[in-house]
Design a protein around this motif. Structure first.
Motif, PDB file in Angstrom:
ATOM      1  N   THR A 174      -8.202  -0.639  -4.508  1.00  0.00           N
ATOM      2  CA  THR A 174      -9.431  -0.916  -3.559  1.00  0.00           C
ATOM      3  C   THR A 174      -9.941  -2.579  -4.150  1.00  0.00           C
ATOM      4  O   THR A 174     -10.496  -2.801  -3.352  1.00  0.00           O
ATOM      5  N   ASP A 175      -9.851  -2.582  -5.277  1.00  0.00           N
ATOM      6  CA  ASP A 175      -9.854  -3.882  -5.916  1.00  0.00           C
ATOM      7  C   ASP A 175      -9.171  -4.662  -5.360  1.00  0.00           C
ATOM      8  O   ASP A 175      -9.884  -5.588  -4.744  1.00  0.00           O
ATOM      9  N   ARG A 176      -7.724  -4.738  -4.913  1.00  0.00           N
ATOM     10  CA  ARG A 176      -7.014  -5.734  -4.384  1.00  0.00           C
ATOM     11  C   ARG A 176      -7.277  -6.027  -3.516  1.00  0.00           C
ATOM     12  O   ARG A 176      -6.906  -6.543  -1.891  1.00  0.00           O
ATOM     13  N   ALA A 177      -7.316  -4.732  -2.156  1.00  0.00           N
ATOM     14  CA  ALA A 177      -7.973  -4.562  -0.209  1.00  0.00           C
ATOM     15  C   ALA A 177      -9.339  -5.668  -0.345  1.00  0.00           C
ATOM     16  O   ALA A 177      -9.552  -5.969   0.217  1.00  0.00           O
ATOM     17  N   ARG A 209      -5.690  -9.254  11.628  1.00  0.00           N
ATOM     18  CA  ARG A 209      -4.937  -7.961  12.105  1.00  0.00           C
ATOM     19  C   ARG A 209      -4.139  -8.067  10.764  1.00  0.00           C
ATOM     20  O   ARG A 209      -4.127  -6.777  10.493  1.00  0.00           O
ATOM     21  N   HIS A 210      -2.969  -8.585  10.099  1.00  0.00           N
ATOM     22  CA  HIS A 210      -2.165  -8.644   8.961  1.00  0.00           C
ATOM     23  C   HIS A 210      -3.273  -8.504   8.106  1.00  0.00           C
ATOM     24  O   HIS A 210      -2.579  -7.303   7.069  1.00  0.00           O
ATOM     25  N   SER A 211      -4.338  -9.233   7.775  1.00  0.00           N
ATOM     26  CA  SER A 211      -5.008  -9.217   6.647  1.00  0.00           C
ATOM     27  C   SER A 211      -5.672  -7.613   6.866  1.00  0.00           C
ATOM     28  O   SER A 211      -5.561  -7.210   5.783  1.00  0.00           O
ATOM     29  N   TYR A 212      -5.855  -7.227   7.853  1.00  0.00           N
ATOM     30  CA  TYR A 212      -6.922  -5.786   7.481  1.00  0.00           C
ATOM     31  C   TYR A 212      -6.157  -5.243   7.354  1.00  0.00           C
ATOM     32  O   TYR A 212      -6.029  -4.133   6.582  1.00  0.00           O
ATOM     33  N   VAL A 213      -4.525  -4.267   7.904  1.00  0.00           N
ATOM     34  CA  VAL A 213      -3.763  -3.378   7.856  1.00  0.00           C
ATOM     35  C   VAL A 213      -2.976  -3.917   6.221  1.00  0.00           C
ATOM     36  O   VAL A 213      -3.183  -2.577   5.951  1.00  0.00           O
ATOM     37  N   TYR A 214      -3.322  -4.767   5.695  1.00  0.00           N
ATOM     38  CA  TYR A 214      -2.940  -4.945   4.535  1.00  0.00           C
ATOM     39  C   TYR A 214      -3.746  -4.556   3.350  1.00  0.00           C
ATOM     40  O   TYR A 214      -3.613  -3.608   2.975  1.00  0.00           O
ATOM     41  N   GLY A 215      -5.042  -5.050   4.097  1.00  0.00           N
ATOM     42  CA  GLY A 215      -6.704  -4.441   2.745  1.00  0.00           C
ATOM     43  C   GLY A 215      -6.088  -2.876   3.170  1.00  0.00           C
ATOM     44  O   GLY A 215      -6.853  -1.862   2.169  1.00  0.00           O
ATOM     45  N   ALA A 224     -14.771  -2.773   8.120  1.00  0.00           N
ATOM     46  CA  ALA A 224     -13.477  -1.805   6.496  1.00  0.00           C
ATOM     47  C   ALA A 224     -14.328  -3.039   5.213  1.00  0.00           C
ATOM     48  O   ALA A 224     -14.790  -2.098   4.269  1.00  0.00           O
ATOM     49  N   LEU A 225     -15.151  -3.746   5.637  1.00  0.00           N
ATOM     50  CA  LEU A 225     -16.156  -4.171   3.759  1.00  0.00           C
ATOM     51  C   LEU A 225     -17.469  -3.281   3.776  1.00  0.00           C
ATOM     52  O   LEU A 225     -17.434  -2.951   2.474  1.00  0.00           O
ATOM     53  N   VAL A 226     -17.912  -2.519   5.012  1.00  0.00           N
ATOM     54  CA  VAL A 226     -18.579  -2.669   5.283  1.00  0.00           C
ATOM     55  C   VAL A 226     -18.578  -0.930   4.507  1.00  0.00           C
ATOM     56  O   VAL A 226     -19.018  -0.451   3.421  1.00  0.00           O
ATOM     57  N   ALA A 227     -17.991  -0.184   5.095  1.00  0.00           N
ATOM     58  CA  ALA A 227     -16.835   1.099   4.616  1.00  0.00           C
ATOM     59  C   ALA A 227     -16.845   1.331   2.826  1.00  0.00           C
ATOM     60  O   ALA A 227     -17.332   2.214   2.233  1.00  0.00           O
ATOM     61  N   ALA A 270      -4.347  -0.622   3.845  1.00  0.00           N
ATOM     62  CA  ALA A 270      -3.173   0.296   2.832  1.00  0.00           C
ATOM     63  C   ALA A 270      -3.301  -0.026   1.623  1.00  0.00           C
ATOM     64  O   ALA A 270      -2.655   0.885   0.766  1.00  0.00           O
ATOM     65  N   LEU A 271      -3.876  -1.092   1.002  1.00  0.00           N
ATOM     66  CA  LEU A 271      -4.253  -1.260  -0.975  1.00  0.00           C
ATOM     67  C   LEU A 271      -4.328  -0.214  -0.895  1.00  0.00           C
ATOM     68  O   LEU A 271      -4.925   0.681  -1.657  1.00  0.00           O
ATOM     69  N   HIS A 272      -5.852  -0.197   0.520  1.00  0.00           N
ATOM     70  CA  HIS A 272      -7.304   0.876   0.250  1.00  0.00           C
ATOM     71  C   HIS A 272      -6.587   2.370  -0.439  1.00  0.00           C
ATOM     72  O   HIS A 272      -6.670   3.000  -1.406  1.00  0.00           O
ATOM     73  N   SER A 273      -5.996   2.138   1.325  1.00  0.00           N
ATOM     74  CA  SER A 273      -5.444   3.994   0.737  1.00  0.00           C
ATOM     75  C   SER A 273      -4.315   4.346  -0.404  1.00  0.00           C
ATOM     76  O   SER A 273      -4.085   5.259  -0.520  1.00  0.00           O
ATOM     77  N   ALA A 274      -3.560   2.743  -1.387  1.00  0.00           N
ATOM     78  CA  ALA A 274      -2.862   3.511  -2.469  1.00  0.00           C
ATOM     79  C   ALA A 274      -3.292   3.090  -3.498  1.00  0.00           C
ATOM     80  O   ALA A 274      -3.125   3.472  -4.524  1.00  0.00           O
TER      81      ALA A 274
END
Length: 88
Positions: A21-24, A6-12, A44-47, A14-18
């Protein structure tokens, strides 16, 4: 908490939203290796890959979703949207 999917998902996300995307994608792809059955991470990876035009990678993760739950209509729809008519 790198072992918490869950932490990895939320962090990913958040990175994408900011706009990072590469880091996410790096965060989420590391997370899916540790947690290959985590649906939110796979979705998230699919999208993200689909939105970047990386159809092959999006399709690979969509197939993982279908493998988890073959009768899930959402996962089947993703496959169809990505051009895979086999559903496998």
């Amino acid at each position: 908490a790198p072992d918490d999917p869950r932490h990895s998902y939320v962090y990913g996300i958040a990175l994408h939203s900011a706009g990072h995307t590469d880091r996410a994608l790096r965060v989420l792809e590391r997370a899916v290796k540790k947690h290959p059955g985590d649906r939110p991470i796979l979705q998230a990876l699919v999208a993200m890959h689909r939105d970047r035009g990386a159809q092959d990678k999006a399709l690979r993760y969509a197939k993982q979703l279908v493998a988890l739950e073959p009768d899930d209509p959402t996962a089947q729809r993703l496959l169809a949207e990505l051009g895979d008519q086999t559903g496998r």
